[in-house]
Design an enzyme around this catalytic site. Structure first.
Site, PDB file in Angstrom:
ATOM      1  CG  ASP A 206      -2.355   0.768   1.182  1.00 62.23           C
ATOM      2  OD1 ASP A 206      -3.040   1.021   1.304  1.00 62.23           O
ATOM      3  OD2 ASP A 206      -1.762   2.165   1.523  1.00 62.23           O
ATOM      4  CG  ASN A 214      -4.519  11.526  -5.290  1.00 61.85           C
ATOM      5  OD1 ASN A 214      -3.978  11.624  -6.234  1.00 61.85           O
ATOM      6  ND2 ASN A 214      -4.101  10.017  -4.962  1.00 61.85           N
ATOM      7  CG  HIS A 219      -6.449  11.502  -8.558  1.00 59.34           C
ATOM      8  ND1 HIS A 219      -6.966  11.472 -10.085  1.00 59.34           N
ATOM      9  CD2 HIS A 219      -7.377  11.451  -7.795  1.00 59.34           C
ATOM     10  CE1 HIS A 219      -7.807  10.220  -9.465  1.00 59.34           C
ATOM     11  NE2 HIS A 219      -7.385   9.984  -8.003  1.00 59.34           N
ATOM     12  CG  ASP A 223      -4.191   8.507 -11.871  1.00 60.82           C
ATOM     13  OD1 ASP A 223      -4.570   7.841 -10.919  1.00 60.82           O
ATOM     14  OD2 ASP A 223      -5.287   9.188 -12.622  1.00 60.82           O
ATOM     15  CD  GLU A 250      -3.549   3.489  -1.005  1.00 66.61           C
ATOM     16  OE1 GLU A 250      -4.691   2.761  -0.774  1.00 66.61           O
ATOM     17  OE2 GLU A 250      -3.083   3.658  -0.469  1.00 66.61           O
TER      18      GLU A 250
HETATM   19  P1  GH3 Z   1      -1.904   5.540   4.365  1.00 68.64           P
HETATM   20  O1  GH3 Z   1      -0.422   5.639   4.364  1.00 68.64           O
HETATM   21  O2  GH3 Z   1      -1.925   4.736   5.934  1.00 68.64           O
HETATM   22  O3  GH3 Z   1      -2.062   4.104   3.316  1.00 68.64           O
HETATM   23  O4  GH3 Z   1      -2.403   6.772   3.583  1.00 68.64           O
HETATM   24  P2  GH3 Z   1      -2.804   6.931   2.089  1.00 68.64           P
HETATM   25  O5  GH3 Z   1      -3.290   7.802   2.504  1.00 68.64           O
HETATM   26  O6  GH3 Z   1      -2.530   6.048   1.493  1.00 68.64           O
HETATM   27  O7  GH3 Z   1      -4.325   5.854   3.042  1.00 68.64           O
HETATM   28  P3  GH3 Z   1      -6.134   6.072   2.114  1.00 68.64           P
HETATM   29  O8  GH3 Z   1      -6.501   4.876   2.224  1.00 68.64           O
HETATM   30  O9  GH3 Z   1      -6.109   6.779   3.657  1.00 68.64           O
HETATM   31  O10 GH3 Z   1      -6.033   6.927   1.317  1.00 68.64           O
HETATM   32  C1  GH3 Z   1      -5.528   6.303  -0.353  1.00 68.64           C
HETATM   33  C2  GH3 Z   1      -6.152   7.333  -1.429  1.00 68.64           C
HETATM   34  O11 GH3 Z   1      -5.413   6.771  -2.855  1.00 68.64           O
HETATM   35  C3  GH3 Z   1      -7.276   7.502  -1.252  1.00 68.64           C
HETATM   36  C4  GH3 Z   1      -6.919   8.397  -2.580  1.00 68.64           C
HETATM   37  O12 GH3 Z   1      -7.268   9.629  -3.176  1.00 68.64           O
HETATM   38  C5  GH3 Z   1      -5.510   7.394  -3.802  1.00 68.64           C
HETATM   39  N1  GH3 Z   1      -6.248   6.598  -4.945  1.00 68.64           N
HETATM   40  C6  GH3 Z   1      -6.978   5.568  -5.393  1.00 68.64           C
HETATM   41  N2  GH3 Z   1      -6.681   5.310  -6.385  1.00 68.64           N
HETATM   42  C7  GH3 Z   1      -6.358   5.795  -7.678  1.00 68.64           C
HETATM   43  C8  GH3 Z   1      -6.125   5.980  -8.073  1.00 68.64           C
HETATM   44  O13 GH3 Z   1      -6.543   6.018  -9.533  1.00 68.64           O
HETATM   45  N3  GH3 Z   1      -5.640   7.129  -8.418  1.00 68.64           N
HETATM   46  C9  GH3 Z   1      -5.036   8.163  -7.779  1.00 68.64           C
HETATM   47  N4  GH3 Z   1      -4.409   9.094  -8.117  1.00 68.64           N
HETATM   48  N5  GH3 Z   1      -5.001   7.904  -6.514  1.00 68.64           N
HETATM   49  C10 GH3 Z   1      -5.815   7.121  -6.358  1.00 68.64           C
HETATM   50 MG    MG Z   2      -1.590   4.135   1.663  1.00 68.01          MG
HETATM   51 MG    MG Z   3      -5.229   2.052   1.121  1.00 69.89          MG
END
Ligand code: GH3
Ligand code: MG
Ligand code: MG
Length: 335
Positions: A206, A214, A219, A223, A250
């Site tokens: 992760d 982001n 965003h 990506d 992610e």
């Molecule tokens: P942690 O270190 O605890 O994992 O914190 P985190 O911020 O990585 O975890 P959290 O689950 O709070 O947020 C995950 C974020 O990943 C939310 C979203 O903004 C981003 N994300 C998810 N899928 C995509 C994607 O396809 N593209 C982009 N650019 N961002 C994404």
């Molecule tokens: Mg994360």
């Molecule tokens: Mg996550």
């Protein structure tokens, strides 16, 4: 004419001969102008007919191939039998060596074969996916006279099929396997490990502080970052049976069949270091300043009755611990 009398026998014979010759000529002309690419070889595998449509499909001219056994050159770079040769050589039992998709034509009247194959078409320099039929022609005594091979260009159809398959199995952003493929693969590998009593490892990864990434960089940059991480994950796996998938947002999941916990920990640590070494700046990542990932590793030798959810739960728990302990690290599940 003998003694002023007309020889009607000779006349009828000549007439019949000329009708036969005319019919034969017509049949050959028909085949030559048939819109379906077709060629015919004799029992000695020499080309007798190579029609116009076959010339167009292969780029090989009739005069370069008729009378020779070089017809394979129109389809392949190295010598190998074409479908018609398989029938002429009476080696249908070896069909699977030359064609992945093949079957006998289901008809009591025909001893034909049908296959599908990618052909390299050396003369044209383009790959074509061809549906190929071949049927033998015998004389009244049952001796092989010739084999007719017809070809259909199925390239567009095949490419559309591959694209659909990709859509169903791959993640659009990273090109990795998608969640569905992961689920199917985990199920298959879990059952295999169960049957063989062999270990199976699962790594959950992760991206750290990715929401902040982001929010800070946008965003689209997010990506791009995910694509870079995905490339590192792919490069980090060594065995053809290893599979990396995008599990969600992610999060990524790596299945390593036949791998112990120690082995999986080495792979995970190597990948974790490689992501850090990408040096992708992340101003909002606490203390580190670069994009990093956390990883949870679990390994099991599944026993009868075990379900693969245990492996997922253990890897997830280990990932949670890696986050809790400060991120940018690999933690193994407790035994
Ligand atoms: P942690 O270190 O605890 O994992 O914190 P985190 O911020 O990585 O975890 P959290 O689950 O709070 O947020 C995950 C974020 O990943 C939310 C979203 O903004 C981003 N994300 C998810 N899928 C995509 C994607 O396809 N593209 C982009 N650019 N961002 C994404
Ligand atoms: Mg994360
Ligand atoms: Mg996550």
């Amino acid at each position: 004419m003998a003694n002023g009398k007309y020889d009607w026998g000779l006349f009828v014979f000549k007439k019949r001969l000329s009708v036969q010759q005319h019919q034969r000529g017509f049949a050959i002309s028909l085949m030559q102008h048939l819109v379906i690419p077709t060629f015919v070889i004799d029992a000695h595998r020499r080309v007798m007919i190579w029609n116009k449509a076959c010339e167009r499909l292969t780029g090989v001219a009739e005069e370069d191939v008729v009378g020779t056994s070089e017809h394979w050159r129109a389809f392949y770079e190295k010598p190998r039998p074409c479908l018609a040769d398989v029938l002429a050589m009476d080696c249908v039992d070896k069909l699977h060596e030359f064609y992945v998709h093949h079957h006998a034509i289901p008809s009591e009247l025909s001893h034909g074969l049908r296959v599908e194959n990618w052909c390299v078409m050396p003369k044209l320099g383009n790959q074509l996916y061809l549906a190929i039929d071949a049927g033998p022609i015998y004389d009244d005594a049952g001796n092989l006279l010739a084999v007719v091979e017809t070809l259909r260009d199925m390239t567009e159809h095949k490419r559309a099929q591959i694209a659909l398959q990709q859509l169903a199995t791959k993640d659009g952003l990273t090109g990795l396997s998608n969640r569905r493929t992961f689920d199917e693969n985990l199920q298959i590998e879990w059952q295999r490990a169960q049957r063989h009593g062999s270990p199976i490892s699962l790594i959950m990864a992760d991206v750290d502080y990715f929401k902040r990434y982001n929010d800070h960089y946008g965003h689209l940059s997010g990506d791009e970052c995910l694509k870079k991480v995905a490339d590192v994950l792919v490069r980090g796996l060594g065995r053809p049976t290893d599979l990396v998938s995008r599990y969600g947002g992610e999060e990524f999941a790596l299945i390593l069949p036949g791998t112990t916990l120690d082995g999986a920990m080495i792979v995970a640590q190597r990948i974790c270091n490689a992501v850090f070494d990408l040096n992708v700046p992340h101003e909002k990542a606490e203390g580190i300043g670069f994009v990093t990932i956390s990883m949870g590793v679990a390994s099991l030798i599944p026993e009868d009755g075990d379900v693969h959810d245990i492996l997922l739960a253990c890897a997830d728990e280990a990932l949670y611990a890696a986050k809790h302990e400060g991120r940018n690290r690999v933690v193994s599940a407790k035994e």
